[in-house]
Design an enzyme around this catalytic site. Structure first.
Site, PDB file in Angstrom:
ATOM      1  N   TRP A  66      21.190  44.822  -1.586  1.00 24.48           N
ATOM      2  CA  TRP A  66      20.139  44.483  -0.560  1.00 24.48           C
ATOM      3  C   TRP A  66      20.191  45.472   0.748  1.00 24.48           C
ATOM      4  O   TRP A  66      20.585  46.381   0.614  1.00 24.48           O
ATOM      5  CB  TRP A  66      19.879  42.905  -0.278  1.00 24.48           C
ATOM      6  CG  TRP A  66      19.631  42.317  -1.707  1.00 24.48           C
ATOM      7  CD1 TRP A  66      20.561  41.537  -2.429  1.00 24.48           C
ATOM      8  CD2 TRP A  66      18.269  42.321  -2.501  1.00 24.48           C
ATOM      9  NE1 TRP A  66      19.891  41.019  -3.377  1.00 24.48           N
ATOM     10  CE2 TRP A  66      18.674  41.487  -3.572  1.00 24.48           C
ATOM     11  CE3 TRP A  66      17.229  42.792  -2.210  1.00 24.48           C
ATOM     12  CZ2 TRP A  66      17.638  41.292  -4.195  1.00 24.48           C
ATOM     13  CZ3 TRP A  66      16.382  42.834  -2.971  1.00 24.48           C
ATOM     14  CH2 TRP A  66      16.478  41.806  -4.265  1.00 24.48           C
ATOM     15  N   SER A  67      19.911  44.648   1.503  1.00 26.69           N
ATOM     16  CA  SER A  67      19.852  45.577   3.024  1.00 26.69           C
ATOM     17  C   SER A  67      21.418  45.910   3.658  1.00 26.69           C
ATOM     18  O   SER A  67      21.289  46.729   4.733  1.00 26.69           O
ATOM     19  CB  SER A  67      19.072  44.513   4.280  1.00 26.69           C
ATOM     20  OG  SER A  67      17.962  44.245   3.930  1.00 26.69           O
ATOM     21  N   THR A  68      22.278  45.628   2.938  1.00 24.69           N
ATOM     22  CA  THR A  68      23.651  46.492   3.166  1.00 24.69           C
ATOM     23  C   THR A  68      23.409  47.911   2.981  1.00 24.69           C
ATOM     24  O   THR A  68      23.980  48.797   3.677  1.00 24.69           O
ATOM     25  CB  THR A  68      24.791  45.778   2.456  1.00 24.69           C
ATOM     26  OG1 THR A  68      24.930  44.327   2.680  1.00 24.69           O
ATOM     27  CG2 THR A  68      26.043  46.664   2.754  1.00 24.69           C
TER      28      THR A  68
END
Length: 378
Positions: A66-68
């Site tokens: 995801w947003s990592t």
């Protein structure tokens, strides 16, 4: 529940906490890694890669983080800065002329990198599948107007930051973000990291388990607000991460596929002064850009106090008390994955998982692991 891999004895308590989460079902499958000045102190994994528990999470399991992923895209941008190909204080339109429409001519590269550009999502109608068409989705971002005055506050660019920055990468290098990360970051560092995912890796991807619905009552929110417009343009669908269409797309904010070991090594570039095992990607001056504070406010999209530098978040104790208030940069993904860098200590921490925790920012699990790691290193 067996925890596999190696960890310095100082991290026995971390291993116990991890095992307990796997045993209780709080975790399905996950991995944790810690790098200190080039020494791997922790590289552990355990659990299962699928809901049916027919596949063990093994050493080479990868997962959508995801947003990592946004950290990977930020690192790609910083390497372009390092090479003199991008200036964060230049308008986006310097590199992407079509972007200078509808009041965006003065939106700077650092505004996009710090979530302050005013372009935090797509104007409706727009659905998740529309993100997969890079050309059309970036053209729509270039055409629309900002939703607040650029540079004045952060509003988390939840799903589109990778499209915005990826288009700058493409215009400057002639390569897609996926290609650039493969050739200029993952390849030189020898890390198991990709934006999107290749067909040959399908059988080692962990299945994503969606979290409970976001704790947002849209009936109580102004539908013209950045929060509503971002979360509805498009409406997030965690189950989409288990589809082939998602995996083959280039979503530089959302669909990095990797593991904790690869993330810890990749971002030790920041923690270790820009160089890893003879591979130099950044200089000290470029790393220092990360810590130029761009915003500190109740984020217009996430609704909690956040502080952003250039490309990464900076500590904000009110929201994330387990991130010490020192020279640290970090970000994480929906469900709880994260990578945290401590340049003054040479320390890098990473955690990934497939069972997504509730909430928007971090999770109790990630907070617990980070706290145990910091207690161990002192």
């Amino acid at each position: 529940m067996t925890v596999h891999g190696d960890a310095d004895p100082r991290f026995d308590r971390l291993r116990e906490v991890f095992a307990a989460n796997l045993e209780s079902g709080e975790e399905l499958g996950a991995a944790i890694a810690v790098d200190l000045a080039g020494e791997t102190l922790v590289d552990v994994w355990g659990g299962h890669a699928d809901v049916a528990r027919t596949r063990a999470w093994d050493r080479d399991t990868i997962v959508n983080v995801w947003s990592t992923t946004k950290e990977v895209t930020a690192l790609a941008m910083l390497t372009l800065v390092e090479r003199g190909l991008v200036d964060v204080d230049e308008p986006v339109a310097t590199y992407w002329p079509e972007f200078a429409k509808n009041g965006k001519e003065d939106v700077l590269v650092r505004h996009v990198m710090s979530h302050t550009s005013g372009v935090s999502g797509w104007d409706q109608p727009f659905v998740v599948e529309d993100m997969y068409d890079r050309e059309e989705s970036t053209a729509r971002l270039a055409a629309q107007a900002p939703w607040w005055e650029p540079g004045t506050a952060s509003g988390y660019h939840a799903m589109n930051q990778g499209h915005l920055l990826g288009e700058i990468v493409r215009r400057v290098t002639g390569r897609t973000l996926t290609q650039y990360v493969a050739e200029e970051i993952a390849g030189p560092l020898g890390t198991d990291l990709q934006i999107g995912e290749k067909e040959q890796d399908d059988d080692r991807i962990a299945e994503i388990v969606p979290p409970p619905p976001l704790p947002i009552d849209f009936s109580q929110i102004d539908l013209e607000s950045p929060m509503a417009r971002t979360f509805m343009g498009p409406i997030a669908d965690a189950a989409a991460a288990n589809t082939i269409a998602w995996r083959r797309a280039e979503l530089g904010a959302l669909n990095g596929h990797t593991n904790a070991r690869a993330l810890a090594r990749t971002f030790s570039v920041v923690s270790r002064g820009g160089e890893v095992d003879g591979v130099r990607l950044l200089s000290k001056s470029t790393i220092d850009l990360i810590f130029r504070e761009q915003s500190r406010n109740v984020d217009l999209v996430l609704g909690v106090p956040l502080r952003f530098g250039i490309g990464f978040a900076l500590p904000e104790p009110e929201t994330l008390p387990y991130i010490p208030d020192e020279r640290i940069c970090f970000w994480g993904g929906w469900g709880g994955s994260l990578t945290v860098m401590f340049p003054d200590r040479g320390l890098t921490i990473s955690y990934v998982m497939n069972k997504m925790a509730p909430g928007i920012i971090g999770s109790e699990r990630s907070a617990g692991y980070v706290s145990e790691i910091l207690a161990a290193v002192g």
